[in-house]
Design a protein around this motif. Structure first.
Motif, PDB file in Angstrom:
ATOM      1  N   ALA A 171       0.826  -1.209   0.000  1.00 24.00           N
ATOM      2  CA  ALA A 171       0.000   0.000   0.000  1.00 24.00           C
ATOM      3  C   ALA A 171       0.861   1.261   0.000  1.00 24.00           C
ATOM      4  O   ALA A 171       0.483   2.272  -0.605  1.00 24.00           O
ATOM      5  N   PHE A 172       2.024   1.231   0.669  1.00 25.87           N
ATOM      6  CA  PHE A 172       2.847   2.441   0.718  1.00 25.87           C
ATOM      7  C   PHE A 172       3.354   2.830  -0.666  1.00 25.87           C
ATOM      8  O   PHE A 172       3.545   4.020  -0.959  1.00 25.87           O
ATOM      9  N   GLN A 173       3.550   1.841  -1.550  1.00 26.18           N
ATOM     10  CA  GLN A 173       3.968   2.158  -2.915  1.00 26.18           C
ATOM     11  C   GLN A 173       2.853   2.878  -3.666  1.00 26.18           C
ATOM     12  O   GLN A 173       3.086   3.872  -4.357  1.00 26.18           O
ATOM     13  N   LEU A 174       1.639   2.372  -3.520  1.00 29.49           N
ATOM     14  CA  LEU A 174       0.507   3.003  -4.186  1.00 29.49           C
ATOM     15  C   LEU A 174       0.257   4.396  -3.622  1.00 29.49           C
ATOM     16  O   LEU A 174       0.010   5.348  -4.378  1.00 29.49           O
ATOM     17  N   LEU A 175       0.325   4.530  -2.299  1.00 33.86           N
ATOM     18  CA  LEU A 175       0.055   5.829  -1.679  1.00 33.86           C
ATOM     19  C   LEU A 175       1.119   6.861  -2.031  1.00 33.86           C
ATOM     20  O   LEU A 175       0.825   8.054  -2.129  1.00 33.86           O
ATOM     21  N   THR A 176       2.355   6.406  -2.234  1.00 34.80           N
ATOM     22  CA  THR A 176       3.401   7.337  -2.675  1.00 34.80           C
ATOM     23  C   THR A 176       3.058   7.928  -4.038  1.00 34.80           C
ATOM     24  O   THR A 176       3.155   9.142  -4.249  1.00 34.80           O
ATOM     25  N   LEU A 177       2.622   7.065  -4.969  1.00 32.20           N
ATOM     26  CA  LEU A 177       2.214   7.571  -6.287  1.00 32.20           C
ATOM     27  C   LEU A 177       0.962   8.434  -6.183  1.00 32.20           C
ATOM     28  O   LEU A 177       0.820   9.408  -6.924  1.00 32.20           O
ATOM     29  N   TRP A 178       0.067   8.077  -5.274  1.00 35.28           N
ATOM     30  CA  TRP A 178      -1.141   8.895  -5.072  1.00 35.28           C
ATOM     31  C   TRP A 178      -0.753  10.302  -4.621  1.00 35.28           C
ATOM     32  O   TRP A 178      -1.294  11.304  -5.123  1.00 35.28           O
ATOM     33  N   LEU A 179       0.190  10.402  -3.684  1.00 34.04           N
ATOM     34  CA  LEU A 179       0.651  11.714  -3.229  1.00 34.04           C
ATOM     35  C   LEU A 179       1.313  12.489  -4.375  1.00 34.04           C
ATOM     36  O   LEU A 179       1.086  13.692  -4.544  1.00 34.04           O
ATOM     37  N   LEU A 180       2.122  11.782  -5.173  1.00 37.65           N
ATOM     38  CA  LEU A 180       2.806  12.433  -6.295  1.00 37.65           C
ATOM     39  C   LEU A 180       1.834  12.834  -7.411  1.00 37.65           C
ATOM     40  O   LEU A 180       2.178  13.661  -8.264  1.00 37.65           O
ATOM     41  N   SER A 181       0.637  12.246  -7.398  1.00 40.96           N
ATOM     42  CA  SER A 181      -0.335  12.580  -8.445  1.00 40.96           C
ATOM     43  C   SER A 181      -0.899  13.983  -8.294  1.00 40.96           C
ATOM     44  O   SER A 181      -1.342  14.584  -9.278  1.00 40.96           O
ATOM     45  N   TRP A 182      -0.896  14.510  -7.084  1.00 38.97           N
ATOM     46  CA  TRP A 182      -1.521  15.814  -6.864  1.00 38.97           C
ATOM     47  C   TRP A 182      -0.812  16.954  -7.581  1.00 38.97           C
ATOM     48  O   TRP A 182      -1.474  17.809  -8.189  1.00 38.97           O
ATOM     49  N   PRO A 183       0.529  17.044  -7.555  1.00 42.15           N
ATOM     50  CA  PRO A 183       1.183  18.103  -8.348  1.00 42.15           C
ATOM     51  C   PRO A 183       0.846  18.038  -9.829  1.00 42.15           C
ATOM     52  O   PRO A 183       0.764  19.068 -10.500  1.00 42.15           O
ATOM     53  N   VAL A 184       0.632  16.810 -10.348  1.00 44.26           N
ATOM     54  CA  VAL A 184       0.231  16.675 -11.748  1.00 44.26           C
ATOM     55  C   VAL A 184      -1.188  17.184 -11.933  1.00 44.26           C
ATOM     56  O   VAL A 184      -1.483  17.940 -12.863  1.00 44.26           O
ATOM     57  N   ARG A 185      -2.085  16.797 -11.044  1.00 46.76           N
ATOM     58  CA  ARG A 185      -3.478  17.238 -11.139  1.00 46.76           C
ATOM     59  C   ARG A 185      -3.583  18.753 -11.033  1.00 46.76           C
ATOM     60  O   ARG A 185      -4.408  19.384 -11.707  1.00 46.76           O
ATOM     61  N   TRP A 186      -2.766  19.355 -10.176  1.00 39.15           N
ATOM     62  CA  TRP A 186      -2.810  20.803  -9.989  1.00 39.15           C
ATOM     63  C   TRP A 186      -2.082  21.572 -11.091  1.00 39.15           C
ATOM     64  O   TRP A 186      -2.107  22.797 -11.117  1.00 39.15           O
TER      65      TRP A 186
END
Length: 343
Positions: A243-258
């Protein structure tokens, strides 16, 4: 003995496919840019030879030189890719199959249908877990339903199933990016690697698996609503073992979304070393699940299918459809023309 070029034939998926095709009696040309890797694998296989070729280079010259019956593209990445490999195959009269799961690439292959038919060449895109295997399962689960309401699919990969550069690039291409989903009888815009969900994978007699998965962008998001009766709501999720691998990418997704970062794709070269550092951790178990909800004789029904791959066999799943399609093509059971593999 029919010959086949396997582009990326020594890679994570390509090597498995090359071995099984060679065992079936194909003359395999293990192809790619790395001559040493191609030579090593070819030396281990019966009726195999290495072939140094760049899928982005002068592929037509190589096809004209060796005149294979079939080319299978197991290299990628297919996200953002054009059809130069397919067009080279059609021009040289070589049949074509790929392991693509890129939504635009797979769903757009039909534009080459007429030219492929004129050349007498079969072109099949998406001969992989999606949309080929998923499409077959959805069709089976839907049998007897008058209307399909929703289709949910997920795949969770073992941490030991080390991803190649093309897989890493494919994942990062849609993290934080808009993903078009058919839900509530209309198209909605969601965000790649969001819509987190805890998925249970259960098969009788096996230890169950419970993992976190997130929204991925795949051809099924277009194919299922357009081809399955009832235009069902369609969601595909994927995730790594931890899960920590997925959550790391989830966190990194926000700068892309913004809009702060255009894409995470350039970071693929950093993702692979980090994944390899943790490759010995976790298990060797991968899983895939599909759930179809519909109406049968006026009553709601649910069909579920689950696959659990033990002993590090998860990467084999992605190559099964291409293997079956290749043998069907050799037996003359695939008509000329260009189409995706669903159905």
């Amino acid at each position: 003995m029919k010959s086949v070029i396997v582009l990326g034939g020594y890679g994570g998926f390509g090597a498995r496919l090359s071995k099984r095709l060679a065992a079936d009696g194909w003359a395999v040309l293990v192809a790619g840019r790395n001559a040493a890797a191609a030579e090593r694998l070819a030396a281990e296989l019966p009726n195999a030879q290495p072939l140094v070729v760049d899928r982005n280079g002068d592929l037509r010259s190589a096809l004209q030189a060796v005149r294979p019956f079939l080319l299978i593209d197991a290299a990628g990445p297919f996200q953002g890719s054009g059809y130069q490999v397919v067009e080279a195959c059609i021009a040289c009269g070589v049949h074509y199959i790929d392991l693509a799961d890129a939504r635009d690439f797979v769903c757009g292959i039909g534009r080459l249908d007429e030219v492929a038919k004129a050349a007498g060449v079969a072109v099949v895109s998406g001969g992989s877990s999606v949309p080929a295997l998923s499409g077959a399962v959805i069709a089976e689960l839907s049998r007897g339903m008058e209307e399909i309401c929703s289709v949910e699919t997920s795949i969770s990969a073992s941490n030991r199933a080390t991803a190649g550069a093309s897989v890493a690039a494919a994942i990062l291409s849609y993290v934080g990016k808009p993903v078009r989903l058919w839900h509530g009888r209309r198209w909605r815009q969601e965000t790649g690697w969001h819509r987190l969900h805890v998925q249970d994978y259960r098969v009788p007699g096996r230890v169950p698996i419970r993992r976190l998965v997130a929204l991925a962008d795949v051809p099924d998001h277009d194919i299922v609503p357009s081809a399955v009766p009832g235009k069902p709501a369609t969601t595909f999720r994927a995730g790594p073992e931890f899960a920590f691998q997925l959550l790391t990418l989830w966190l990194l997704s926000w700068p892309v979304r913004w809009g702060w970062v255009r894409s995470l794709s350039p970071f693929a070269r950093w993702l692979l070393p980090l994944q390899k550092l943790s490759a010995r951790l976790g298990t060797d178990r991968s899983a895939m699940a599909i759930e179809v909800k519909g109406i049968s004789e006026g009553e709601p029904v649910v069909g579920r299918w689950t696959l659990i791959a033990e002993n590090g066999d998860g990467p084999e799943i992605s190559t099964i459809a291409a293997h079956v399609l290749a043998n069907a093509l050799a037996a003359g059971r695939l008509a000329p023309g260009a189409r995706h593999a669903a159905g």
